[in-house]
Scaffold this motif. Structure first.
Motif, PDB file in Angstrom:
ATOM      1  N   GLY A   1       1.214  -1.345  -0.148  1.00 43.24           N
ATOM      2  CA  GLY A   1      -0.191  -0.058   0.269  1.00 43.24           C
ATOM      3  C   GLY A   1       1.209   1.234  -0.428  1.00 43.24           C
ATOM      4  N   ARG A   2       0.888   2.232  -0.818  1.00 43.97           N
ATOM      5  CA  ARG A   2       1.665   3.093  -0.975  1.00 43.97           C
ATOM      6  C   ARG A   2       1.222   4.419  -1.782  1.00 43.97           C
ATOM      7  NH1 ARG A   2       5.457   2.155   1.726  1.00 43.97           N
ATOM      8  NH2 ARG A   2       4.107   3.392   2.857  1.00 43.97           N
TER       9      ARG A   2
ATOM     10  N   HIS B   1      -5.172   1.517   3.776  1.00 39.65           N
ATOM     11  CA  HIS B   1      -4.933   1.706   4.628  1.00 39.65           C
ATOM     12  C   HIS B   1      -6.002   2.396   4.463  1.00 39.65           C
ATOM     13  CE1 HIS B   1      -1.520   2.508   2.596  1.00 39.65           C
ATOM     14  NE2 HIS B   1      -0.650   2.887   3.750  1.00 39.65           N
TER      15      HIS B   1
ATOM     16  N   GLY C   1      -1.623   2.487   8.870  1.00 37.60           N
ATOM     17  CA  GLY C   1      -0.633   3.560   8.416  1.00 37.60           C
ATOM     18  C   GLY C   1       0.494   3.702   9.601  1.00 37.60           C
ATOM     19  N   TRP C   2       1.024   4.969   8.725  1.00 35.05           N
ATOM     20  CA  TRP C   2       2.456   5.218   9.637  1.00 35.05           C
ATOM     21  C   TRP C   2       3.183   6.554   8.992  1.00 35.05           C
ATOM     22  CZ3 TRP C   2       6.930   5.574   7.449  1.00 35.05           C
ATOM     23  CH2 TRP C   2       6.847   4.871   5.865  1.00 35.05           C
TER      24      TRP C   2
ATOM     25  N   HIS D   1      -1.009   6.813  17.530  1.00 36.66           N
ATOM     26  CA  HIS D   1      -0.897   5.293  17.215  1.00 36.66           C
ATOM     27  C   HIS D   1      -2.311   5.299  18.070  1.00 36.66           C
ATOM     28  CE1 HIS D   1       0.580   1.276  18.002  1.00 36.66           C
ATOM     29  NE2 HIS D   1       1.368   1.899  16.666  1.00 36.66           N
TER      30      HIS D   1
ATOM     31  N   TYR E   1      -5.846   2.807  15.902  1.00 35.87           N
ATOM     32  CA  TYR E   1      -6.523   1.352  15.727  1.00 35.87           C
ATOM     33  C   TYR E   1      -7.744   1.602  15.985  1.00 35.87           C
ATOM     34  CZ  TYR E   1      -1.798  -1.039  14.765  1.00 35.87           C
ATOM     35  OH  TYR E   1      -1.111  -1.539  14.233  1.00 35.87           O
TER      36      TYR E   1
ATOM     37  N   ASN F   1       4.046  -3.953  13.895  1.00 31.82           N
ATOM     38  CA  ASN F   1       4.732  -4.687  14.494  1.00 31.82           C
ATOM     39  C   ASN F   1       4.561  -4.691  16.189  1.00 31.82           C
ATOM     40  OD1 ASN F   1       6.156  -6.257  12.913  1.00 31.82           O
ATOM     41  ND2 ASN F   1       7.861  -4.105  11.821  1.00 31.82           N
ATOM     42  N   SER F   2       4.038  -3.760  16.227  1.00 25.09           N
ATOM     43  CA  SER F   2       3.558  -3.062  18.037  1.00 25.09           C
ATOM     44  C   SER F   2       2.964  -3.239  18.857  1.00 25.09           C
ATOM     45  CB  SER F   2       3.217  -1.526  18.222  1.00 25.09           C
ATOM     46  OG  SER F   2       2.164  -1.784  17.422  1.00 25.09           O
TER      47      SER F   2
HETATM   48  C1  LIG Z   1       4.701  -6.943   7.167  1.00 24.99           C
HETATM   49  C2  LIG Z   1       4.667  -5.391   7.261  1.00 24.99           C
HETATM   50  C3  LIG Z   1       4.342  -5.045   6.513  1.00 24.99           C
HETATM   51  C4  LIG Z   1       3.559  -3.544   5.624  1.00 24.99           C
HETATM   52  N1  LIG Z   1       3.062  -2.673   4.720  1.00 24.99           N
HETATM   53  C5  LIG Z   1       2.500  -1.990   4.674  1.00 24.99           C
HETATM   54  C6  LIG Z   1       2.439  -1.519   3.349  1.00 24.99           C
HETATM   55  O1  LIG Z   1       2.570  -1.797   2.160  1.00 24.99           O
HETATM   56  N2  LIG Z   1       1.469   0.240   3.500  1.00 24.99           N
HETATM   57  C7  LIG Z   1       2.053   0.672   4.260  1.00 24.99           C
HETATM   58  O2  LIG Z   1       1.621   2.096   4.882  1.00 24.99           O
HETATM   59  N3  LIG Z   1       2.124   0.098   5.463  1.00 24.99           N
HETATM   60  C8  LIG Z   1       2.649  -0.555   6.210  1.00 24.99           C
HETATM   61  N4  LIG Z   1       3.014  -1.613   6.875  1.00 24.99           N
HETATM   62  C9  LIG Z   1       3.580  -0.422   8.188  1.00 24.99           C
HETATM   63  C10 LIG Z   1       1.921  -0.522   8.969  1.00 24.99           C
HETATM   64  O3  LIG Z   1       1.228   0.571   8.047  1.00 24.99           O
HETATM   65  C11 LIG Z   1       2.513   0.285  10.581  1.00 24.99           C
HETATM   66  O4  LIG Z   1       1.605   1.219  10.181  1.00 24.99           O
HETATM   67  C12 LIG Z   1       3.335  -0.229  11.040  1.00 24.99           C
HETATM   68  O5  LIG Z   1       3.837  -1.217  10.662  1.00 24.99           O
HETATM   69  C13 LIG Z   1       2.941  -0.002  12.486  1.00 24.99           C
HETATM   70  O6  LIG Z   1       2.227  -0.559  13.051  1.00 24.99           O
HETATM   71  P1  LIG Z   1       2.880  -0.658  14.584  1.00 24.99           P
HETATM   72  O7  LIG Z   1       3.119   0.587  15.486  1.00 24.99           O
HETATM   73  O8  LIG Z   1       1.889  -1.594  14.887  1.00 24.99           O
HETATM   74  O9  LIG Z   1       4.132  -1.193  14.039  1.00 24.99           O
HETATM   75  C14 LIG Z   1       3.703  -2.413   7.065  1.00 24.99           C
HETATM   76  C15 LIG Z   1       4.052  -3.075   8.059  1.00 24.99           C
HETATM   77  C16 LIG Z   1       4.581  -4.474   8.856  1.00 24.99           C
HETATM   78  C17 LIG Z   1       4.890  -5.137   9.825  1.00 24.99           C
END
Ligand SMILES: Cc1cc2nc3c(=O)[nH]c(=O)nc-3n(C[C@H](O)[C@H](O)[C@H](O)COP(=O)(O)O)c2cc1C
Length: 373
Positions: free
Chosen positions: A67-68, A106, A137-138, A153, A157, A208-209
């Motif tokens: 997702g980009r 997203h 998203g991030w 954050h 969620y 990951n969080s």
């Molecule tokens: C394996 C993996 C794949 C991801 N793929 C995308 C993606 O394609 N596009 C995107 O915007 N974020 C992607 N993310 C990021 C997530 O949107 C998320 O914002 C990011 O992991 C932070 O969330 P967290 O703090 O819960 O880990 C991905 C994250 C992980 C771990």
């Protein structure tokens, strides 16, 4: 249309193999590789179509888009060209027979009712082969393109939970429903047709969080997460997530991102890995990737070997887990990670069309012989 298309559960190839394999990132320029090598992935539709059909014929389980919305800069503007994932999935599903195609959606950018309708359309086109990858998203720059603010954050969620609740309701409710949340207000929603399976498509969520894991445990069939511990510690690392899902009366699988460099000899594989992911890396994009992904910062203070690894992983696979070696090395590592609890591998390759055939011809038979596929 009355939504009564007969579900062909067999096409849910996700249930077929103990070790599930797919390609990741092919919808974006560069794919998972921030590199300057001339064979770097362009990500045109024609290339996507060709690799999708090749992967389908080879019996891979899924294709997963990134997702980009915006690139990472650097000389190539890595990932700067991208095909939107739901419309991409529709095209892929129409042109393939067995393989699953995901949309990487997203939450804050897609109204849940509109997204539910788009996804059900993809699912109908694919006869039940659509899967949803939820990303909360991030990337602020991407959200600002659409005039959307990046919530804190926790709020991301919370919004994600409302979004999933509405989408699931739209897919399953036979009666019009209302929903009044902090982020969404829905009135009299009724969606037809329903997903082909009669239930909801396979749902994966990426993060990951700990909060991301909690969200996955509550909502997802599989958690899409990076391998962040040593191989020996993987089982212990995922056990709490599995237990958490159980506490909600659910089972959850593990999906990970990796990249594969497979060559006739280990030496050739390591040399190509160094060549495309270090020497010829798009260093500007690599720095932006690392800086953008992490608030941890201060990478210059890392020991040199660690910094080299971090940069190579960013250049080689957008930070994914490297799987590098000859066909035995690659098959054995996949089998080992699978035994440790990783169910599905979303793989990057520097050029999918050039590099997948060797993997297909050499690694897949080894996995079959080992009984994991
Ligand atoms: C394996 C993996 C794949 C991801 N793929 C995308 C993606 O394609 N596009 C995107 O915007 N974020 C992607 N993310 C990021 C997530 O949107 C998320 O914002 C990011 O992991 C932070 O969330 P967290 O703090 O819960 O880990 C991905 C994250 C992980 C771990």
């Amino acid at each position: 249309m009355d939504g009564s298309v007969i579900a062909d559960k067999a096409v849910r190839s996700f249930d077929q193999h103990k070790l599930k394999l797919g390609l990741f990132g092919l919808n974006c320029s560069g794919g998972l590789s921030a590199t300057l090598v001339p064979e770097r992935w362009q990500g045109t539709w024609q290339e996507n179509l060709a690799i999708a059909q090749m992967a389908d014929e080879a019996g891979l389980d899924f294709l997963l888009p990134l997702g980009r919305w915006k690139g990472y800069g650097g000389e190539t503007d890595h990932n700067g060209g991208s095909l939107e994932t739901l419309t991409w999935a529709c095209g892929i599903l129409a042109a393939t027979k067995h393989i699953m195609a995901f949309g990487t959606v997203h939450v804050p950018l897609f109204n849940p009712i509109v997204a539910a309708k788009q996804m059900v359309t993809a699912d109908q086109i694919g006869g039940g082969r659509f899967g949803l990858n939820i990303v909360c998203g991030w990337n602020l720059g991407e959200f600002n393109m659409a005039g959307v603010e990046l919530n804190a954050h926790e709020a991301r969620y919370e919004q994600g939970q409302e979004w999933v609740d509405i989408v699931t309701k739209a897919w399953t409710s036979d009666e019009p429903f209302d929903y009044a949340g902090d982020h969404y207000s829905v009135k009299g929603a009724l969606m037809k047709p329903k997903p082909v399976s009669g239930d909801r498509p396979l749902v994966v969520s990426a993060g990951n969080s700990d909060r991301g894991r909690e969200f996955a445990a509550r909502n997802s069939d599989m958690m899409f997460t990076g391998i962040r511990v040593d191989q020996e510690e993987i089982s212990d690392d995922i056990a709490p997530l599995k237990a958490q899902a159980k506490s909600y009366g659910r089972e959850i699988g593990i999906f990970t991102n990796c990249y594969v460099v497979c060559r006739p000899t280990r030496k050739e594989a390591e040399e190509y890995h160094d060549y495309y992911a270090l020497e010829m890396a798009d260093h500007g994009a690599v720095d932006n990737l690392i800086a953008g992904r992490s608030a941890r910062g201060r990478f210059d203070e890392l020991p040199e070997a660690m910094l080299r690894n971090l940069k190579q992983r960013a250049g080689g696979g957008n930070g994914a887990y490297p799987i590098v070696g000859d066909a035995d090395d690659v098959a054995n590592l996949l089998i080992k990670l699978n035994a440790a609890g990783i169910d599905a591998f979303a793989m990057g390759m520097a050029n999918y069309l050039e590099h997948f055939p060797f993997f297909r011809d050499e690694v897949l038979p080894r996995l079959e012989a080992a009984g994991v596929r």
